[in-house]
Design a protein around this motif. Structure first.
Motif, PDB file in Angstrom:
ATOM      1  N   ARG A  96      15.305  -3.198 -23.310  1.00  0.00           N
ATOM      2  CA  ARG A  96      14.410  -2.611 -22.432  1.00  0.00           C
ATOM      3  C   ARG A  96      13.526  -1.228 -23.263  1.00  0.00           C
ATOM      4  O   ARG A  96      13.689  -0.178 -23.531  1.00  0.00           O
ATOM      5  CB  ARG A  96      14.750  -1.470 -21.625  1.00  0.00           C
ATOM      6  CG  ARG A  96      14.965  -2.616 -19.968  1.00  0.00           C
ATOM      7  CD  ARG A  96      15.784  -2.609 -18.549  1.00  0.00           C
ATOM      8  NE  ARG A  96      14.533  -2.177 -18.540  1.00  0.00           N
ATOM      9  CZ  ARG A  96      14.542  -1.088 -17.206  1.00  0.00           C
ATOM     10  NH1 ARG A  96      16.249  -0.837 -16.152  1.00  0.00           N
ATOM     11  NH2 ARG A  96      13.915  -0.209 -15.736  1.00  0.00           N
ATOM     12  N   PHE A  97      14.008  -1.726 -24.853  1.00  0.00           N
ATOM     13  CA  PHE A  97      13.478  -0.911 -25.710  1.00  0.00           C
ATOM     14  C   PHE A  97      12.146  -0.839 -25.840  1.00  0.00           C
ATOM     15  O   PHE A  97      11.410  -1.625 -25.781  1.00  0.00           O
ATOM     16  CB  PHE A  97      14.549  -0.731 -27.252  1.00  0.00           C
ATOM     17  CG  PHE A  97      14.006  -2.702 -27.225  1.00  0.00           C
ATOM     18  CD1 PHE A  97      13.161  -3.391 -27.820  1.00  0.00           C
ATOM     19  CD2 PHE A  97      15.249  -3.985 -26.968  1.00  0.00           C
ATOM     20  CE1 PHE A  97      12.847  -4.637 -27.986  1.00  0.00           C
ATOM     21  CE2 PHE A  97      15.319  -4.754 -27.251  1.00  0.00           C
ATOM     22  CZ  PHE A  97      14.341  -5.404 -27.545  1.00  0.00           C
ATOM     23  N   ASN A  98      11.456  -0.062 -27.504  1.00  0.00           N
ATOM     24  CA  ASN A  98       9.811   0.196 -27.283  1.00  0.00           C
ATOM     25  C   ASN A  98      10.338  -0.503 -28.861  1.00  0.00           C
ATOM     26  O   ASN A  98      11.300  -0.343 -29.696  1.00  0.00           O
ATOM     27  CB  ASN A  98       9.124   1.369 -27.123  1.00  0.00           C
ATOM     28  CG  ASN A  98      10.246   2.697 -28.229  1.00  0.00           C
ATOM     29  OD1 ASN A  98      10.371   2.495 -29.353  1.00  0.00           O
ATOM     30  ND2 ASN A  98       9.929   3.605 -27.069  1.00  0.00           N
ATOM     31  N   THR A  99       8.856  -0.660 -29.839  1.00  0.00           N
ATOM     32  CA  THR A  99       9.369  -1.105 -30.893  1.00  0.00           C
ATOM     33  C   THR A  99       9.208   0.337 -32.359  1.00  0.00           C
ATOM     34  O   THR A  99       9.311   0.236 -33.353  1.00  0.00           O
ATOM     35  CB  THR A  99       7.895  -1.957 -31.780  1.00  0.00           C
ATOM     36  OG1 THR A  99       6.634  -1.196 -31.081  1.00  0.00           O
ATOM     37  CG2 THR A  99       7.562  -2.844 -30.205  1.00  0.00           C
ATOM     38  N   SER A 100       9.683   1.143 -31.474  1.00  0.00           N
ATOM     39  CA  SER A 100      10.367   1.848 -32.490  1.00  0.00           C
ATOM     40  C   SER A 100      12.063   2.648 -32.646  1.00  0.00           C
ATOM     41  O   SER A 100      11.751   3.727 -33.207  1.00  0.00           O
ATOM     42  CB  SER A 100       9.295   3.751 -32.310  1.00  0.00           C
ATOM     43  OG  SER A 100       7.748   3.369 -32.779  1.00  0.00           O
ATOM     44  N   ASN A 101      12.040   1.392 -32.343  1.00  0.00           N
ATOM     45  CA  ASN A 101      13.789   1.478 -31.488  1.00  0.00           C
ATOM     46  C   ASN A 101      14.357   2.198 -33.383  1.00  0.00           C
ATOM     47  O   ASN A 101      13.792   1.024 -34.056  1.00  0.00           O
ATOM     48  CB  ASN A 101      14.106   0.670 -31.065  1.00  0.00           C
ATOM     49  CG  ASN A 101      15.847   0.801 -30.333  1.00  0.00           C
ATOM     50  OD1 ASN A 101      16.786   0.497 -31.545  1.00  0.00           O
ATOM     51  ND2 ASN A 101      16.048   1.042 -29.306  1.00  0.00           N
TER      52      ASN A 101
END
Length: 561
Positions: A96-101
């Motif tokens: 449930r991450f975004n692409t800036s993790n």
């Protein structure tokens, strides 16, 4: 103002004028004796130093942190201490991450750092100036180049199995080619294969003595088998499965294999002599009567006697199963390639290349990942290798009482015996096993089954299981069956034998069942970790957002992100 002070000021002014007058001459003089980009690579020692820098990435804390966070913590064999959605790590393992993790960025960056350093060797190898043009001089440079090719392949393999197709960096980077589009996964795999095929003919069968730990022919062939396996699809016939069988016959059974066969040599693409010169084999015109001349029919060095599934150390002495993973088992008969760590011996701090997290992150009173009774039962059932898990207040092999915390279990693969522990904190010299001979056997067995040779696959599978049975003198073996039944048994043995070696997530993905297994696991967890895995999307992680942004749209994102 007195006269003495005035005189002193005049002296300073005159000195300044003189020095300024001489600045132009000083700045225009050629600097002598310093390395430049033109001469840095002109000896084998300088080239070796550049190669060492590429090996150095394997030892970095960040590289190994990313290995277990993606390969182990994202899968179903462990629980974690950082699974809250408020942290970058928690978001990663929940999918449930975004692409800036930050961890998605870290893994991308650290592997490209290794690639950049390997490229420095490969791009500059032809600047080396030999002092003697004999066979051994060419061999020494060839082996450095072959190791760089192996390392570059390893780093690209980490990238392609994590993100899919990625940009293939130019060996010599300039301002004009810093931003390049992604290659397809197929193109990246082909690039990796080429490096490994060439490395296999350039390197000795196995490095020994002071050279132990360097990537050799065994490491190149084993990684090539794994790269081929990741491209093949279970249940579908393919040339990839067939080649794994051929490589298994060579590696395990001792069936001869020629240079031309492993290279898939095609003289319409490149002549043999051109290939020899490019890979630093001694040019034909310089060969002496006593020097060998390698052709496409030259046989690869045999490997089947270089490794063994028996639990024996480097010198051939018997050791226990778990001692394969301790210092006594470094470079043992069952180890194909290791990440080598050394103690600094002086307690110096700030060193990123010490291997400490392998011990402190996993075997400690506040671990970052651990296993549970239910998971252990699911993995091992009654298998003897279950005995190499350790729980709270249980005894390690050397008598230490584990303080893991109630309900937590660790693999002794992560354990550092008391006698092997460093004198200074944060300075562990325990090597990490990256490729083991047991996995070579399992890849061979799986490919045999995929090629309709289930009876032979069973023999290889039980060859490995029979060795494990010696732990407790049991006699349980796998039994024959149809394709699906055999496949499931091979996958079961992979999970048992290779568990907690930081590869479980990627194994599930290449088997095509990551969504199924991880969602079932997530349904059992109170925090639902993994339950929201999206099939067809989360098998790959996104390209870091910063890469998309800086490329101004040249680098495109994976679907679903």
């Amino acid at each position: 103002m007195n006269n003495n002070r005035l005189n002193f000021i005049w002296i300073l002014l005159i000195g300044l004028l003189v020095s300024l007058g001489g600045c132009d001459d000083f700045l225009t003089k050629e600097v002598l004796g310093n390395s430049t980009d033109e001469n840095f690579f002109d000896t084998k020692y300088k080239l070796q130093a550049a190669l060492n820098a590429s090996y150095d990435v394997l030892q970095m804390d960040l590289f190994n942190e990313c290995e277990w966070r993606f390969g182990e913590a994202c899968a179903d064999d462990v629980w974690g201490g950082d699974e809250g959605l408020g942290s970058q790590m928690g978001q990663l393992v929940h999918f449930r991450f975004n692409t800036s993790n930050e961890w998605i960025r870290n893994r991308y960056d650290i592997n490209y750092k290794g690639i950049h350093r390997a490229n420095q060797v490969i791009a500059n190898v032809n600047r080396v100036k030999l002092s003697i043009y004999d066979y051994n001089s060419y061999r020494e440079i060839r082996e450095i180049l072959g190791q760089a090719k192996f390392l570059r392949a390893l780093y690209y393999f980490n990238l392609v199995k994590t993100y899919g197709g990625v940009p293939i960096r130019q060996e010599t980077e300039t301002v004009d080619n810093l931003v390049i589009p992604r290659s397809t996964a197929e193109e990246v795999y082909a690039y990796i294969e080429k490096d490994l095929r060439e490395a296999a003919i350039m390197l000795p069968a196995r490095y020994v003595g002071n050279d132990a730990g360097k990537a050799d022919e065994g490491a190149a062939v084993a990684l090539l088998m794994k790269v081929l396996m990741y491209q093949a699809i279970p249940g579908e016939k393919s040339e990839k499965w067939e080649e794994i069988v051929r490589l298994g016959e060579f590696f395990v059974d001792g069936t001869p294999l020629t240079f031309g066969e492993i290279l898939k040599f095609d003289n319409t693409v490149e002549t043999w002599e051109a290939l020899r010169k490019r890979l630093w084999f001694q040019p034909q015109e310089e060969i002496q009567p006593s020097d060998p001349y390698e052709t496409d029919n030259t046989l690869l060095n045999p490997l089947h006697n270089a490794y063994s599934i028996e639990y024996k150390d480097y010198y051939g002495n018997s050791i226990s199963y778990v001692e394969q993973f301790f210092q006594i088992g470094e470079f043992c008969k069952g180890s194909v390639f290791e990440v080598v760590f050394k103690e600094s011996a002086d307690g110096s701090g700030g060193d990123e290349n010490e291997g400490t997290p392998i011990y402190t992150n996993h075997y400690s009173t506040s671990p970052q990942i651990w296993s549970t009774d239910a998971i252990i039962q699911e993995i091992f059932s009654s298998d003897a290798r279950r005995s190499f898990m350790i729980g709270h207040q249980q005894y390690a092999p050397d008598g230490e009482i584990a303080q893991t915390g109630p309900g937590r279990h660790f693999s002794l693969k992560w354990y550092t015996p008391i006698k092997d522990r460093p004198q200074y904190g944060g300075d562990n010299g325990k090597n990490r096993r990256l490729i083991r001979y047991a996995e070579v056997i399992l890849m061979y067995a799986e490919a045999l089954n995929e090629c309709g040779k289930g009876d032979l696959a069973l023999i290889k599978l039980n060859f490995l299981k029979s060795q494990a049975n010696k732990i407790d003198n049991s006699s349980n073996l796998y039994v024959g069956g149809g394709y699906g039944y055999m496949r499931d048994q091979i996958w079961k043995e992979r999970r048992i034998e290779l568990c907690y070696e930081w590869d479980r997530f990627f194994d599930l993905v290449r088997q095509g069942r990551a969504a199924e297994v991880i969602k079932i696991y997530g349904a059992k967890r109170a925090n639902k970790r993994g339950y929201y895995f999206r099939k067809g999307i989360n098998e790959l992680f996104p390209i870091p957002q910063s890469e998309i942004d800086i490329s101004n749209g040249i680098v495109v994102q994976n679907p679903g992100y």
